[in-house]
Structure formats: C-alpha cells, structure tokens
Design a protein around this motif. Structure first.
Motif, mmCIF file in Angstrom:
data_model
loop_
_atom_site.group_PDB
_atom_site.id
_atom_site.type_symbol
_atom_site.label_atom_id
_atom_site.label_comp_id
_atom_site.label_asym_id
_atom_site.label_seq_id
_atom_site.Cartn_x
_atom_site.Cartn_y
_atom_site.Cartn_z
ATOM 1 N N VAL A 77 110.143 13.044 52.613
ATOM 2 C CA VAL A 77 110.704 13.484 53.900
ATOM 3 C C VAL A 77 110.175 12.672 55.069
ATOM 4 N N GLY A 78 109.457 11.597 54.806
ATOM 5 C CA GLY A 78 108.946 10.760 55.881
ATOM 6 C C GLY A 78 107.894 11.473 56.722
ATOM 7 N N ILE A 79 108.047 11.389 58.024
ATOM 8 C CA ILE A 79 107.044 11.978 58.927
ATOM 9 C C ILE A 79 107.457 13.372 59.404
ATOM 10 N N ASP A 80 108.337 14.020 58.682
ATOM 11 C CA ASP A 80 108.806 15.350 59.105
ATOM 12 C C ASP A 80 107.662 16.358 59.209
ATOM 13 N N ASN A 81 106.720 16.294 58.270
ATOM 14 C CA ASN A 81 105.592 17.232 58.308
ATOM 15 C C ASN A 81 104.738 17.015 59.548
ATOM 16 N N TYR A 82 104.514 15.758 59.901
ATOM 17 C CA TYR A 82 103.731 15.458 61.099
ATOM 18 C C TYR A 82 104.519 15.858 62.354
ATOM 19 N N HIS A 83 105.826 15.684 62.313
ATOM 20 C CA HIS A 83 106.672 16.104 63.425
ATOM 21 C C HIS A 83 106.570 17.618 63.622
ATOM 22 N N THR A 84 106.523 18.349 62.503
ATOM 23 C CA THR A 84 106.382 19.808 62.583
ATOM 24 C C THR A 84 105.059 20.199 63.213
ATOM 25 N N VAL A 85 103.987 19.501 62.828
ATOM 26 C CA VAL A 85 102.659 19.825 63.359
ATOM 27 C C VAL A 85 102.625 19.694 64.878
ATOM 28 N N PHE A 86 103.321 18.670 65.412
ATOM 29 C CA PHE A 86 103.212 18.386 66.845
ATOM 30 C C PHE A 86 104.388 18.934 67.656
ATOM 31 N N THR A 87 105.285 19.690 67.026
ATOM 32 C CA THR A 87 106.417 20.268 67.766
ATOM 33 C C THR A 87 106.553 21.774 67.557
ATOM 34 N N ASP A 88 106.178 22.278 66.394
ATOM 35 C CA ASP A 88 106.303 23.700 66.122
ATOM 36 C C ASP A 88 105.332 24.492 66.999
ATOM 37 N N SER A 89 105.796 25.591 67.561
ATOM 38 C CA SER A 89 104.977 26.369 68.502
ATOM 39 C C SER A 89 103.715 26.922 67.849
ATOM 40 N N GLU A 90 103.820 27.390 66.618
ATOM 41 C CA GLU A 90 102.638 27.929 65.937
ATOM 42 C C GLU A 90 101.622 26.835 65.637
ATOM 43 N N GLN A 91 102.112 25.664 65.211
ATOM 44 C CA GLN A 91 101.204 24.567 64.919
ATOM 45 C C GLN A 91 100.567 24.012 66.190
ATOM 46 N N THR A 272 94.491 32.956 66.225
ATOM 47 C CA THR A 272 93.137 32.393 66.173
ATOM 48 C C THR A 272 92.986 31.284 65.131
ATOM 49 N N SER A 273 94.063 30.902 64.485
ATOM 50 C CA SER A 273 93.965 29.913 63.413
ATOM 51 C C SER A 273 93.580 28.541 63.956
ATOM 52 N N VAL A 274 92.874 27.759 63.133
ATOM 53 C CA VAL A 274 92.494 26.389 63.461
ATOM 54 C C VAL A 274 92.963 25.477 62.334
ATOM 55 N N LEU A 275 92.783 24.176 62.494
ATOM 56 C CA LEU A 275 93.343 23.216 61.553
ATOM 57 C C LEU A 275 92.890 23.465 60.112
ATOM 58 N N ALA A 276 91.592 23.635 59.922
ATOM 59 C CA ALA A 276 91.076 23.789 58.560
ATOM 60 C C ALA A 276 91.634 25.047 57.897
ATOM 61 N N LEU A 291 103.172 20.144 54.276
ATOM 62 C CA LEU A 291 102.590 20.432 55.586
ATOM 63 C C LEU A 291 101.074 20.600 55.487
ATOM 64 N N GLY A 292 100.605 21.229 54.405
ATOM 65 C CA GLY A 292 99.166 21.370 54.210
ATOM 66 C C GLY A 292 98.483 20.020 54.089
ATOM 67 N N ALA A 293 99.103 19.095 53.358
ATOM 68 C CA ALA A 293 98.544 17.746 53.219
ATOM 69 C C ALA A 293 98.534 17.020 54.556
ATOM 70 N N ALA A 294 99.575 17.196 55.353
ATOM 71 C CA ALA A 294 99.619 16.558 56.676
ATOM 72 C C ALA A 294 98.487 17.069 57.562
ATOM 73 N N LEU A 295 98.217 18.369 57.507
ATOM 74 C CA LEU A 295 97.106 18.931 58.280
ATOM 75 C C LEU A 295 95.770 18.369 57.807
ATOM 76 N N ALA A 296 95.619 18.194 56.485
ATOM 77 C CA ALA A 296 94.383 17.623 55.952
ATOM 78 C C ALA A 296 94.202 16.180 56.429
ATOM 79 N N VAL A 297 95.277 15.428 56.459
ATOM 80 C CA VAL A 297 95.208 14.034 56.929
ATOM 81 C C VAL A 297 94.830 13.992 58.400
#
Length: 320
Positions: A77-91, A272-276, A291-297
């Motif tokens: 899916v390319g960079i879709d997971n990273y796009h989600t991290v930086f655009t989704d309100s919860e992320q 209260t969630s954080v990256l880890a 998405l979990g792997a993108a957060l780990a990266v």
C-alpha cells in the motif's frame, strides 16, 4: 507451556551458550600466530554478529517492509500507513501526547535531579536525602503506576477518600477531581509518574558529576568572588555538561518507549495513548500489522538521532 518446561528451555539455552564458548576456546587455544589470533577474533565476533543480525537487523528489515503493507500483510500500500499516522485525528492525538512526554519528562526530571543534587551535596543527611529520591528507581514502572493510581483514586466528595490527591483537595475545601479521566490533563498526570521515577536516575548521575568537579576550580572561583547562582551557572553547569547530555538523551529514549505507565494506569483510554502503546494496540489488538509496523518505524526514526548524538558526545569525551 508450563513453568517447568520454560525453565528446562532456559537451562538448555544457557548450556548451549557455554558449550559453544567452550568449543571455540578448545579449537582456537592452540593458535599462537598472528593469523591464529585473527581466527580467534573472528571465532568470537562472528557468532555475536550473527545473533545481532538475527535478533535485530532481520526484524528491523521485516518491520520496515511490513510498514508498507496493508493490515493483513499481503498487499503493498506504499506510504498509506504513514499517511494515516500523520492525518488521522486519533493518531495525531497520539503524536501530540508523545511530544508532550518527550518535552516534559527529560526536561523536568533533569531539572529536579540537578537542583536536588546541588542542594544536598555535602549536606548532613546527604545519603538519606538521596535515598529518598532514588527509591522510585527500584520500583518497576508497573509498580509505580499502581502506586499512583491509588494516589489519583477518585471518589465523590461526600465519601471518604482513598486517593491522597483527592484527600488533599477535600481537606482544602475543593471538590474531588478525576485525575486519570479528565482530558487533556490526564496525560500530564501520567507524565508525573515517569518524572517521579526518572528524577532519581538524573540525580544519581549528576550528583556523581558534581562531586567529580576538581576542588581547585571551585576554590579559584570562590577567590574570584563567585558564589551562589553564579557558581551554579558558570562553574557547575559547564563542568557537568557531558553528564547532562547523557541524562537528557537517556531519559528521552526511555520516554519514547513509554508503555507500562499508559497500559497500567489508563489502558490508553481517555486520549492518553502514546506511540509505543499505540504500536501494541494496532499490532496485537486491532490486527493492523501495517499501521503497527509504521508506528514502530517512527519510534525508531525518533530514537536514532538521539542515539547518534549521544555516541558522538561520548567519542568527543574519549578523544580529550
């Protein structure tokens, strides 16, 4: 798997480790030439490099590759997971929480540890005073979180309070407060737990550095009329700067990996969630491996510059 089987596996692994070391020593013990020393060197280094490659490099490569796949790990899916991290309100909320942790915990912990180390240095009850602030370091983060959950415990003002914080508020005539449920301040109250633990670490390292300042420098400064805050600013701080860098970077790395406190105190609820912790949720609860792997990266990318900077500072010190 029972506990007995786990212990058996542990002893087998230990026995295999010592067995491999014994075989290497036996095979290389008769090599006395320079080439033989190189063989001995390779015989010990190559297994370690192999373990690093298997235990660190391979999982890292797989994680990076997985971050470009979908939640099932089958489609690219390319960079879709990273796009989600930086655009989704919860992320984005997760990123803001993580930024608050990284900015506040190292700064406040180091400041408290430094001030405390200076104030109790050569004091009458120095050892006892240092023991008090260092004591939380002996507690696991899970244990510290449980302690502070009792401190933050909430009950209506009309009944007896279990939580120390709300009992103090009640004694002062204020209404009781839901410390772990009220957004966004609950994140700050979780940060307090990490500061409580890490301040002892900062105090220990910085106190040792302060005691290592040569007496000649201090006496010369006093003869020049330097004292009080000027002594702290112009003598103490420059002298312990390397230790300050080590403390701040170490606490920053620990904070970026913060998981236990959030998991134990709130379970990541109430914003209260954080990256880890979000990495754990997406990978093992929501079954969203991509998405979990993108957060780990992202965590790795954030930690890497801190590690590189720390290593460079240590090399500079060794070169002096």
């Amino acid at each position: 798997m029972s506990s007995t089987e786990k212990f058996v596996q542990m002893f087998i692994c230990i026995a295999l480790f010592f067995g491999v070391v014994a075989i290497i020593l036996l095979l290389t013990s008769k090599l006395r030439s320079r080439s033989g020393e190189r063989v001995q060197f390779l015989a010990f280094v190559l297994p370690a490099l192999a373990l690093i490659a298997i235990g660190l490099l391979y999982p890292a490569i797989v994680t990076i590759y997985r971050s470009f796949q979908d939640n099932t790990g089958t489609d690219f899916v390319g960079i879709d997971n990273y796009h989600t991290v930086f655009t989704d309100s919860e992320q984005l909320r997760v990123l803001r929480n993580t930024a608050a942790w990284v900015l506040l915990v190292p700064t406040v912990s180091t400041f408290i540890g430094l001030v405390y180390a200076v104030l109790v240095d050569r004091a009458r009850l120095e050892k006892f005073a240092k023991g008090l602030i260092f004591l939380p370091m002996a507690i696991s983060l899970v244990g510290a979180s449980l302690i502070w959950k009792f401190v933050y415990d909430y009950k209506d003002k009309s009944v007896d309070q279990i939580g120390l914080a709300n009992q103090i508020l009640k004694s002062l005539g204020f209404d009781t407060y839901q410390f772990l449920l009220t957004e966004p301040w609950n994140t700050l109250f979780l940060i307090v737990i990490m500061i409580w633990v890490q301040a002892g670490f900062a105090m220990t390292i910085l106190s040792a550095s302060i005691k290592a300042i040569p007496d000649d420098i201090i006496e010369a400064a006093r003869l020049d009329g330097v004292s009080g805050l000027k002594m702290f600013r112009y003598i103490t701080i420059p002298s312990i700067r390397p230790s300050l860098i080590v403390v701040i970077t170490t606490i920053s790395i620990t904070t970026l990996k913060a998981f236990d406190i959030v998991r134990t105190a709130t379970g990541g609820n109430f914003d209260t969630s954080v990256l880890a912790y979000e990495f754990y949720v997406q990978s093992f609860r929501s079954n969203n491996a991509g998405l979990g792997a993108a957060l780990a990266v992202i965590i790795f990318i954030l930690v890497l510059p801190i590690v590189v900077y720390n290593v460079r500072q240590m090399r500079r010190l060794e070169a002096r």
